[in-house]
Design an enzyme around this catalytic site. Structure first.
Site, PDB file in Angstrom:
ATOM      1  N   HIS A 201       5.507   2.264 -13.785  1.00  8.09           N
ATOM      2  CA  HIS A 201       6.890   1.901 -14.138  1.00  8.09           C
ATOM      3  C   HIS A 201       7.785   3.120 -13.913  1.00  8.09           C
ATOM      4  O   HIS A 201       7.882   3.598 -12.788  1.00  8.09           O
ATOM      5  CB  HIS A 201       6.891   1.396 -15.595  1.00  8.09           C
TER       6      HIS A 201
ATOM      7  N   HIS B 280       7.183  -4.006  -5.697  1.00  7.87           N
ATOM      8  CA  HIS B 280       7.940  -4.367  -6.897  1.00  7.87           C
ATOM      9  C   HIS B 280       7.540  -5.765  -7.320  1.00  7.87           C
ATOM     10  O   HIS B 280       7.294  -6.634  -6.481  1.00  7.87           O
ATOM     11  CB  HIS B 280       9.458  -4.327  -6.615  1.00  7.87           C
TER      12      HIS B 280
ATOM     13  N   ASP C 194      12.360   4.023  -7.017  1.00  9.52           N
ATOM     14  CA  ASP C 194      11.754   5.328  -7.328  1.00  9.52           C
ATOM     15  C   ASP C 194      11.377   6.135  -6.096  1.00  9.52           C
ATOM     16  O   ASP C 194      11.023   7.306  -6.213  1.00  9.52           O
ATOM     17  CB  ASP C 194      10.483   5.103  -8.185  1.00  9.52           C
TER      18      ASP C 194
HETATM   19  C1  SDX Z   1       9.961   0.327 -11.560  1.00  8.45           C
HETATM   20  O1  SDX Z   1      10.009  -4.281 -13.254  1.00  8.45           O
HETATM   21  C2  SDX Z   1      11.026  -3.541 -12.940  1.00  8.45           C
HETATM   22  O2  SDX Z   1      12.123  -3.971 -12.802  1.00  8.45           O
HETATM   23  C3  SDX Z   1      10.690  -2.061 -12.802  1.00  8.45           C
HETATM   24  C4  SDX Z   1      11.804  -1.174 -12.298  1.00  8.45           C
HETATM   25  C5  SDX Z   1      12.944  -1.096 -13.284  1.00  8.45           C
HETATM   26  O3  SDX Z   1      14.068  -0.774 -12.854  1.00  8.45           O
HETATM   27  O4  SDX Z   1      12.689  -1.257 -14.524  1.00  8.45           O
HETATM   28  O5  SDX Z   1      12.280  -1.640 -11.058  1.00  8.45           O
HETATM   29  C6  SDX Z   1      11.329   0.259 -12.111  1.00  8.45           C
HETATM   30  O6  SDX Z   1       9.028   0.383 -12.332  1.00  8.45           O
HETATM   31  C7  SDX Z   1       9.779   0.244 -10.053  1.00  8.45           C
HETATM   32  C8  SDX Z   1       8.258   0.209  -9.662  1.00  8.45           C
HETATM   33  C9  SDX Z   1       7.753   1.638  -9.681  1.00  8.45           C
HETATM   34  N1  SDX Z   1       6.280   1.643  -9.528  1.00  8.45           N
HETATM   35  C10 SDX Z   1       5.723   2.097  -8.381  1.00  8.45           C
HETATM   36  O7  SDX Z   1       6.363   2.449  -7.389  1.00  8.45           O
HETATM   37  C11 SDX Z   1       4.205   2.169  -8.435  1.00  8.45           C
HETATM   38  C12 SDX Z   1       3.620   1.613  -7.140  1.00  8.45           C
HETATM   39  N2  SDX Z   1       3.897   0.164  -7.129  1.00  8.45           N
HETATM   40  C13 SDX Z   1       2.956  -0.673  -7.724  1.00  8.45           C
HETATM   41  O8  SDX Z   1       1.915  -0.245  -8.438  1.00  8.45           O
HETATM   42  C14 SDX Z   1       3.302  -2.149  -7.759  1.00  8.45           C
HETATM   43  O9  SDX Z   1       3.929  -2.475  -6.601  1.00  8.45           O
HETATM   44  C15 SDX Z   1       4.119  -2.600  -8.942  1.00  8.45           C
HETATM   45  C16 SDX Z   1       3.494  -2.167 -10.231  1.00  8.45           C
HETATM   46  C17 SDX Z   1       5.491  -2.038  -8.864  1.00  8.45           C
HETATM   47  C18 SDX Z   1       4.204  -4.111  -8.894  1.00  8.45           C
HETATM   48  O10 SDX Z   1       2.905  -4.563  -9.075  1.00  8.45           O
HETATM   49  P1  SDX Z   1       2.576  -6.139  -9.088  1.00  8.45           P
HETATM   50  O11 SDX Z   1       3.775  -6.970  -8.892  1.00  8.45           O
HETATM   51  O12 SDX Z   1       1.723  -6.389 -10.284  1.00  8.45           O
HETATM   52  O13 SDX Z   1       1.769  -6.306  -7.750  1.00  8.45           O
HETATM   53  P2  SDX Z   1       0.216  -6.187  -7.655  1.00  8.45           P
HETATM   54  O14 SDX Z   1      -0.235  -4.953  -8.370  1.00  8.45           O
HETATM   55  O15 SDX Z   1      -0.343  -7.504  -8.065  1.00  8.45           O
HETATM   56  O16 SDX Z   1       0.025  -5.948  -6.074  1.00  8.45           O
HETATM   57  C19 SDX Z   1      -0.007  -7.038  -5.184  1.00  8.45           C
HETATM   58  C20 SDX Z   1      -0.791  -6.514  -3.977  1.00  8.45           C
HETATM   59  C21 SDX Z   1      -2.134  -5.898  -4.370  1.00  8.45           C
HETATM   60  O17 SDX Z   1      -2.957  -5.973  -3.201  1.00  8.45           O
HETATM   61  P3  SDX Z   1      -4.100  -7.133  -3.148  1.00  8.45           P
HETATM   62  O18 SDX Z   1      -4.871  -7.058  -4.458  1.00  8.45           O
HETATM   63  O19 SDX Z   1      -3.324  -8.419  -3.001  1.00  8.45           O
HETATM   64  O20 SDX Z   1      -4.936  -6.769  -1.935  1.00  8.45           O
HETATM   65  O21 SDX Z   1      -0.061  -5.421  -3.375  1.00  8.45           O
HETATM   66  C22 SDX Z   1      -0.824  -4.227  -3.507  1.00  8.45           C
HETATM   67  C23 SDX Z   1      -1.849  -4.460  -4.598  1.00  8.45           C
HETATM   68  O22 SDX Z   1      -2.987  -3.639  -4.397  1.00  8.45           O
HETATM   69  N3  SDX Z   1       0.129  -3.193  -3.890  1.00  8.45           N
HETATM   70  C24 SDX Z   1       0.160  -1.976  -3.348  1.00  8.45           C
HETATM   71  C25 SDX Z   1       1.264  -1.350  -3.956  1.00  8.45           C
HETATM   72  N4  SDX Z   1       1.848  -2.186  -4.831  1.00  8.45           N
HETATM   73  C26 SDX Z   1       1.136  -3.337  -4.787  1.00  8.45           C
HETATM   74  N5  SDX Z   1      -0.640  -1.378  -2.449  1.00  8.45           N
HETATM   75  C27 SDX Z   1      -0.309  -0.112  -2.121  1.00  8.45           C
HETATM   76  N6  SDX Z   1       0.734   0.571  -2.645  1.00  8.45           N
HETATM   77  C28 SDX Z   1       1.537  -0.019  -3.563  1.00  8.45           C
HETATM   78  N7  SDX Z   1       2.564   0.645  -4.078  1.00  8.45           N
END
Ligand code: SDX
Length: 457
Positions: A281, A321, A377
């Site tokens: 997050h 996201h 971010d």
């Molecule tokens: C913020 O919610 C909000 O509004 C948050 C925010 C706010 O203003 O409050 O916008 C701020 O928190 C932005 C997000 C910051 N976090 C990151 O940048 C961390 C990296 N991103 C992730 O870990 C991920 O994308 C999330 C946590 C942001 C979202 O996760 P989800 O929606 O639960 O998606 P998921 O984990 O189910 O992923 C779906 C697929 C998976 O692959 P498969 O299992 O289908 O093979 O996408 C892949 C994940 O492995 N994946 C990524 C990835 N994010 C998701 N693979 C590589 N790198 C990534 N960053």
């Protein structure tokens, strides 16, 4: 099909319903559809089939497709990359508003007029000091304490200084608590920074604007008056606006859940800070810089991308996201801001690595198929770093901004007649009833002196 993000309350009122047939009994059920949703409690009309005879529950781990509230604060369309605060597009607010104006808008629903704005700025300005015991409290942390841990602890501690804040249904108490939190969080954040740096604390300067005062408390040394770089002031103002609110994200959901127990606002906001600390997050901006540091050089980017795609758990931090399945509109604004700031401080290797990461990821099937685009971010950390903020301070900057959104969402939850204490259901997967048989060795029996009273030895 409901868009990813906010389900928009429909203006249409035509009667529509979801007709379902329970194939176990052949019974038909009709659930009214309102604002693109059905009420989960309607499912209770269908027997679960368990021996307890209860009704069906909806199962939605991490709330991927569950609306927990009705809110009029922030609208997101994740497919179209739209973000609006009270109907105003984020692009217009970032370009023309200031942070306290946006903080007022988020809470009150309308932009402040000049009189409202001046009074709000006065109130915030004259509540920036913290009790001297908070300063001493912060001085008790180790030199290498994470500033998010310091901020979280100090905000929670404020509850002990303002016991009247527990009267959360007294509008005046709610108002002064919200003023105190917006005003004091930058001071606590700056004090945390100075403590970690081993520098004397700089007290608020009431002649300065909200952002200039924050920068003064962070950076002033022996000069009598701090002169902030106007480019950095505007950059921070825009970054605070971009980070102010984002509907029901993890930390806002934490604030709403904890606030639903009717605890004081300082304790509820502390829950938000704790959630934001997480690397998935708000901690992502810090994680992006660490990731870029590990990559080390643009030529190492392709190998790193392959490692991410290898599914060994390495994520491309700053990408992806839950809601935005296209470019995060805030990332677009931040990327342009990075260009402006780097014109001042000069391009650096880390920005080249970030640009190379983005270039490759935006054309790579792994990311495109998973709709992974840069989020807010991805570039913010580079800007904060260019302003000489240490990496572990980035999420504190996010928390200062998000305090305005958390407070608006907390008050909306409190005044929402549909809301109660948050208490989700579960699907039990543990053992069935069984009798207790201790697996411990029997206690050794020996001469024991009977104690007169358990409390008096
Ligand atoms: C913020 O919610 C909000 O509004 C948050 C925010 C706010 O203003 O409050 O916008 C701020 O928190 C932005 C997000 C910051 N976090 C990151 O940048 C961390 C990296 N991103 C992730 O870990 C991920 O994308 C999330 C946590 C942001 C979202 O996760 P989800 O929606 O639960 O998606 P998921 O984990 O189910 O992923 C779906 C697929 C998976 O692959 P498969 O299992 O289908 O093979 O996408 C892949 C994940 O492995 N994946 C990524 C990835 N994010 C998701 N693979 C590589 N790198 C990534 N960053």
């Amino acid at each position: 099909m409901a868009k990813s993000g906010t389900t928009e309350a429909s203006a249409k009122t035509e009667a529509s319903a979801l007709e379902v047939t329970d194939t176990r009994s052949g019974e038909k059920h009709s659930f009214p559809i309102t604002d693109g949703s059905i009420r989960a409690t309607d499912l209770k009309k269908i027997p679960s089939g368990d021996e307890d005879g209860g009704g069906l529950v909806s199962y939605d781990p991490a709330f991927l497709n569950t609306a927990a509230c009705r809110s009029s604060i922030t609208y997101i369309d994740g497919d179209k990359g739209i973000l609006r605060y009270r109907g105003y597009p984020i692009e217009q607010l970032a370009e023309r508003a200031n942070f306290l104006e946006v903080a007022w808008l988020l809470r009150h629903g309308e932009l402040p007029d000049q009189k409202e704005y001046d009074s709000f700025v006065h109130d915030i300005t004259y509540h920036t000091y913290v009790h001297e015991n908070i300063r001493k409290f912060l001085e008790g942390f180790r030199y290498d304490a994470h500033p998010m841990a310091m901020l979280n602890s100090a905000v929670a501690a404020l509850a002990s200084f303002y016991p009247d804040s527990r009267n959360i249904f007294d509008p005046d108490q709610r108002n002064i608590s919200m003023i105190r939190l917006l005003a004091k969080v930058p001071t606590i954040a700056a004090f945390s920074y100075r403590h970690v740096k081993g520098l004397p604390f700089v007290y608020p300067d009431n002649d300065l604007s909200y952002v200039e005062n924050f920068l003064s408390m962070v950076a002033r040394m022996s000069e009598p008056k701090y002169e902030a770089n106007p480019v950095f002031v505007r950059a921070l103002e825009i970054l605070f606006i971009l980070h102010a609110d984002h509907e029901q994200n993890c930390s806002t959901s934490a604030v709403r859940a904890v606030g639903s127990s009717h605890v004081d606002p300082f304790s509820a906001m502390s829950a938000g800070i704790a959630a934001l600390f997480g690397p998935l997050h708000g901690g992502a901006n810090e994680a992006v810089l660490r990731m870029i540091g590990e990559i080390g050089h643009p030529k190492n980017v392709p190998a790193f991308i392959e490692e991410v795609k290898g599914g060994k758990g390495q994520r491309l931090m700053g990408f992806g996201h839950r809601v935005y399945k296209s470019y995060d509109p805030r990332a677009t604004i931040v990327k342009k801001l990075a260009d402006d700031v780097f014109k001042i401080v000069g391009m650096d290797k880390d920005l080249e690595i970030a640009l190379e990461l983005e270039r490759i990821a935006l054309s790579d099937e792994y990311f495109v198929s998973r709709k992974l685009y840069p989020n807010v971010d991805f570039y913010t950390g580079l800007i904060y770093r260019s302003m000489a903020f240490p990496t572990e301070f980035f999420t504190v900057l996010f928390a200062i901004a998000r305090m305005s959104g958390w407070l608006a969402q907390w008050e909306e939850m409190l005044l929402d007649k549909e809301q109660k204490i948050a208490r989700p259901r579960q699907i039990y997967t543990g053992p069935v009833e069984r009798d207790y048989t201790s697996r411990l060795a029997p206690p050794k029996v020996g001469p024991r002196v009977a104690k007169k009273d358990a409390l008096r030895q």
